[in-house]
Scaffold this active site. Structure first.
Site, PDB file in Angstrom:
ATOM      1  N   LYS A 104      -1.429  -9.341   2.847  1.00 24.65           N
ATOM      2  CA  LYS A 104      -0.711  -8.914   4.053  1.00 24.65           C
ATOM      3  C   LYS A 104      -1.567  -7.889   4.780  1.00 24.65           C
ATOM      4  O   LYS A 104      -2.244  -7.085   4.125  1.00 24.65           O
ATOM      5  CB  LYS A 104       0.652  -8.319   3.682  1.00 24.65           C
ATOM      6  N   GLU A 127       8.956  -4.076  10.662  1.00 22.66           N
ATOM      7  CA  GLU A 127       9.443  -2.805  10.113  1.00 22.66           C
ATOM      8  C   GLU A 127      10.001  -1.909  11.217  1.00 22.66           C
ATOM      9  O   GLU A 127       9.346  -1.668  12.237  1.00 22.66           O
ATOM     10  CB  GLU A 127       8.279  -2.101   9.375  1.00 22.66           C
ATOM     11  N   ASP A 130      -1.125  -6.018  -0.168  1.00 29.65           N
ATOM     12  CA  ASP A 130      -1.553  -5.380   1.088  1.00 29.65           C
ATOM     13  C   ASP A 130      -3.053  -5.139   1.106  1.00 29.65           C
ATOM     14  O   ASP A 130      -3.619  -4.597   0.143  1.00 29.65           O
ATOM     15  CB  ASP A 130      -0.861  -4.016   1.249  1.00 29.65           C
ATOM     16  N   ASP A 133       0.839  -1.206   0.000  1.00 31.42           N
ATOM     17  CA  ASP A 133       0.000   0.000   0.000  1.00 31.42           C
ATOM     18  C   ASP A 133       0.873   1.255   0.000  1.00 31.42           C
ATOM     19  O   ASP A 133       0.355   2.379  -0.038  1.00 31.42           O
ATOM     20  CB  ASP A 133      -1.007  -0.009   1.163  1.00 31.42           C
ATOM     21  N   SER A 134       2.207   1.062   0.019  1.00 31.77           N
ATOM     22  CA  SER A 134       3.118   2.185  -0.220  1.00 31.77           C
ATOM     23  C   SER A 134       2.891   2.758  -1.618  1.00 31.77           C
ATOM     24  O   SER A 134       3.384   3.847  -1.934  1.00 31.77           O
ATOM     25  CB  SER A 134       4.585   1.741  -0.054  1.00 31.77           C
ATOM     26  N   GLU A 173      -1.683  -5.332   8.611  1.00 31.40           N
ATOM     27  CA  GLU A 173      -0.872  -4.771   9.688  1.00 31.40           C
ATOM     28  C   GLU A 173      -1.512  -4.996  11.057  1.00 31.40           C
ATOM     29  O   GLU A 173      -2.735  -4.889  11.195  1.00 31.40           O
ATOM     30  CB  GLU A 173      -0.694  -3.259   9.464  1.00 31.40           C
TER      31      GLU A 173
END
Ligand code: KIV
Length: 272
Positions: A121, A190, A91, A52-53, A123
């Protein structure tokens, strides 16, 4: 050195586990479009992350929060069309899974069905466990993400190193165990202290992939635009740039402008 990955026709979550067990490091990079994914897959990277970056790198947003599920699926479709061997992980964007496991399952299913990706993925730890379990129960492989979790940037307030204090480090270790028990196939860690990342890596049986987490993890991930030096103003200590493409590309464009203005381009051989 063993090379479990070399014998694989296609990368799978099971092979990643075998790589950890054999001590073979796992390489992972982001890609958001067909052209970049093709280069990275052809080069032989183990895992491609449609991160999602993309919200920052592709769309120019300040954070990862604005990107939508539809936009993530669009990026994932472009990447999947290019990939022959790498495992493609996508993501789940902000707002598509937090606090609602049914919504999480639907979001994961949309990604898998509409893009053909291989895994998702998300978070967080304990707080997203129900969503993790529900997605896995539908047969969708899930990767965790602990430490600096950019979708919670407004809770943290800064992008500095996480889990330096005992309380947060203890919670991170607990989260890693809970995610493993829930069935995730790997965990991205991270921007946390290298010592903590190494400790977590040794304490669980699934692969850990670090970004700014030192050399003791089972693998490494970078945002490909950072590795290539396309992004210019992002210079964290953990980043190793392998090219300086920003300057090279800008130089090429300046050269092109000069050639057009001076009527040097196109020349006689470059016309019909
Ligand atoms: O979105 C992303 O690029 C990521 C990596 C930084 C791990 O989550």
């Amino acid at each position: 050195m063993s090379a479990v990955s070399k014998d694989a026709k296609r990368m799978t979550t099971h092979i990643l586990k075998r790589m950890k067990d054999a001590g073979e490091k796992i390489s992972m990079l982001t890609a958001y479009d067909f052209s970049m994914a093709k280069i990275i897959d052809d080069a032989g990277v183990d895992v491609i992350l449609v991160g999602d970056s993309a919200s920052n790198v592709m769309a120019g947003h300040e954070t990862t929060l604005p990107i939508t599920l539809d936009q993530m699926i669009y990026h994932a479709c472009s990447v999947i069309r290019a990939v022959k061997k790498s495992l493609v992980v996508v993501d789940l964007p902000f707002g598509s899974y937090q606090g609602n496991s049914e919504k999480a399952l639907n979001s994961a299913i949309r990604i898998m069905k509409e893009s053909g990706a291989h895994a998702v993925k998300l978070e967080g730890g304990e707080e997203v466990l129900e969503s993790v379990k529900r997605i896995i129960s539908a047969g969708v492989p899930v990767m965790g993400h602990l430490g600096l979790i950019p979708q919670s940037i407004y809770k943290f307030g800064t992008y500095t190193v996480r889990a330096k204090e005992d309380l947060e480090a203890t919670q991170l270790k607990k989260d890693a165990k809970l995610l493993e028990e829930a069935g995730v196939f790997g965990i991205v860690m991270e921007k946390i202290p290298a010592k903590l990342a190494t400790e977590v890596t040794k304490s669980i049986g699934i692969p850990t992939i670090g970004i700014g987490a030192g050399g003791g993890t089972d693998g490494q991930v970078l945002v490909s635009h950072d590795l290539f030096g396309i992004s210019k103003d992002f210079n964290p200590r953990f980043l190793r740039r392998y090219l300086n493409l920003y300057d090279d590309m800008k130089g090429a464009v300046e050269h092109y402008i000069k050639d057009v203005k001076s009527s040097d381009f196109p020349n006689e051989k470059e016309q019909y």
